[in-house]
Motif scaffolding. Structure first.
Motif, PDB file in Angstrom:
ATOM      1  N   GLN A 316       0.822  -1.208   0.000  1.00 28.32           N
ATOM      2  CA  GLN A 316       0.000   0.000   0.000  1.00 28.32           C
ATOM      3  C   GLN A 316       0.858   1.260   0.000  1.00 28.32           C
ATOM      4  O   GLN A 316       0.577   2.239  -0.702  1.00 28.32           O
ATOM      5  N   SER A 317       1.961   1.219   0.771  1.00 27.40           N
ATOM      6  CA  SER A 317       2.856   2.375   0.824  1.00 27.40           C
ATOM      7  C   SER A 317       3.480   2.638  -0.538  1.00 27.40           C
ATOM      8  O   SER A 317       3.596   3.798  -0.985  1.00 27.40           O
ATOM      9  N   SER A 319       2.199   1.803  -3.398  1.00 30.72           N
ATOM     10  CA  SER A 319       1.135   2.290  -4.291  1.00 30.72           C
ATOM     11  C   SER A 319       0.895   3.789  -4.093  1.00 30.72           C
ATOM     12  O   SER A 319       0.724   4.546  -5.051  1.00 30.72           O
ATOM     13  N   ILE A 320       0.908   4.237  -2.827  1.00 31.99           N
ATOM     14  CA  ILE A 320       0.698   5.660  -2.528  1.00 31.99           C
ATOM     15  C   ILE A 320       1.847   6.483  -3.079  1.00 31.99           C
ATOM     16  O   ILE A 320       1.652   7.563  -3.662  1.00 31.99           O
ATOM     17  N   ALA A 321       3.092   5.966  -2.904  1.00 33.09           N
ATOM     18  CA  ALA A 321       4.264   6.699  -3.393  1.00 33.09           C
ATOM     19  C   ALA A 321       4.223   6.855  -4.914  1.00 33.09           C
ATOM     20  O   ALA A 321       4.604   7.894  -5.469  1.00 33.09           O
ATOM     21  N   SER A 323       1.455   6.838  -6.783  1.00 39.73           N
ATOM     22  CA  SER A 323       0.315   7.668  -7.197  1.00 39.73           C
ATOM     23  C   SER A 323       0.532   9.148  -6.905  1.00 39.73           C
ATOM     24  O   SER A 323      -0.128  10.008  -7.499  1.00 39.73           O
ATOM     25  N   SER A 324       1.466   9.493  -6.010  1.00 43.72           N
ATOM     26  CA  SER A 324       1.693  10.904  -5.667  1.00 43.72           C
ATOM     27  C   SER A 324       2.229  11.697  -6.850  1.00 43.72           C
ATOM     28  O   SER A 324       2.002  12.914  -6.972  1.00 43.72           O
TER      29      SER A 324
END
Length: 333
Positions: A316-317, A319-321, A323-324
């Motif tokens: 998840q981390s 994926s967030i990185a 998508s930023s």
């Protein structure tokens, strides 16, 4: 600073995910094998110790097999000696009964003859794996090529010294077919016969049942027992003096057989104790190896569950990185 070429956050999340994956592989290997030290790379010192001790345990297992074989040989010899003692008791009883006046010694001799033949049968049959400890011809053994030894050895233990050297312990039982009056203390014969012919079951004059009366420690005053012994005496024409000699020879042989049986019994007892010790030692070594290399399954299962959770969070981390960086597109609209 935000860069579309270098995503530091994604790189950091990916590195963390790689570390978690490596830890999961290690933990899963521990869970699947049940060992926390399965290879030298896991812990070289513990792996070396465990490998050496496993090798020693295999040697101890072979020692246990050898002890079982040795026990069988001793038990066979003891069973034969014990059976022979029972027969000599009967001969002693027959000789004692024949000393009574009016008893038909010829009929008693017929019974004694059957018992004498039974003695040779017992001695011939008391063999295990080709070894007979009740029949040994020292003269023939010395003339054999190579010479046969009177020492019968039984494996009794395996020892690893502090310097790393290993050796096998043995227990020795010496066969002796003739009493040696010159020895100090006097050596006691511990075989029934020095030789038995396989064809007609005749025997030479050696051994407990075939030694001359003087060697057995019996005092001979008459002429009937001169040169005779338990297995070939014939009381048919014995006078009172000869009967006393016959009883004296049988009793002397009985005492020597009892001593020989006690020797075999002592060895059997020691083998039994050594077998018990070998079993306990094997279990102790197994426990020691387990303390060094076995995995704690409670701990490993807990760690695996935690790593699975960390892996999900790492994904998840990452994926967030990733998508930023998409937020930069809004600046160009």
């Amino acid at each position: 600073m935000t860069s579309i070429l270098t995503n530091v956050a994604a790189m950091s999340a990916l590195q963390t995910l790689r570390t978690i994956g490596h830890d999961m592989e290690t933990t899963q290997a521990h869970v699947s094998s049940g060992m926390r030290v399965g290879e030298a790379k896991d812990n070289a010192a513990y792996w070396s110790i465990a490998t050496t001790m496993r090798s020693d345990n295999k040697a101890l297992s072979a020692v246990q097999d050898a002890l079982g074989l040795g026990a069988a040989k001793v038990d066979t010899a003891y069973a034969g000696m014990n059976a022979a003692i029972d027969v000599v008791k009967e001969i002693k009883a027959k000789v004692t009964a024949a000393t009574e006046q009016g008893v038909d010694k010829a009929k008693v001799q017929e019974e004694i003859k059957q018992l004498q033949e039974q003695l040779t049968s017992i001695a011939s049959g008391a063999s295990f794996n080709g070894q007979n400890w009740l029949v040994f011809d020292s003269v023939a053994a010395a003339a054999a090529t190579p010479p046969e030894t009177a020492d019968k050895t039984i494996v009794s233990g395996f020892i690893r010294s502090a310097d790393g050297t290993v050796k096998v312990n043995t227990t020795t039982y010496t066969l002796q077919d003739l009493p040696d009056a010159a020895a100090t203390p006097a050596a006691i014969s511990n075989v029934l016969f020095s030789a038995i012919d396989d064809t007609d079951f005749t025997q030479s004059t050696g051994g407990i049942l075939g030694s001359d009366a003087d060697a057995l420690g019996a005092t001979i005053t008459g002429t009937g027992m001169a040169g005779k012994f338990v297995v070939n005496m014939d009381i048919t024409d014995f006078n009172d003096e000869d009967m006393a000699d016959a009883l004296s020879v049988v009793e002397a042989a009985f005492q020597m057989m009892t001593k020989a049986a006690s020797q075999l019994g002592s060895i059997s007892m020691r083998i039994g104790l050594q077998e018990d010790f070998a079993n306990r030692l094997t279990d102790a070594i197994d426990k020691g190896i387990g303390r060094l290399v076995d995995a704690d399954m409670n701990e490993e299962s807990t760690r695996l569950k935690a790593l699975q959770t960390q892996q999900q969070l790492g994904i998840q981390s990452l994926s967030i990185a990733n998508s930023s960086a998409e937020g930069i597109l809004s600046l160009f609209r």
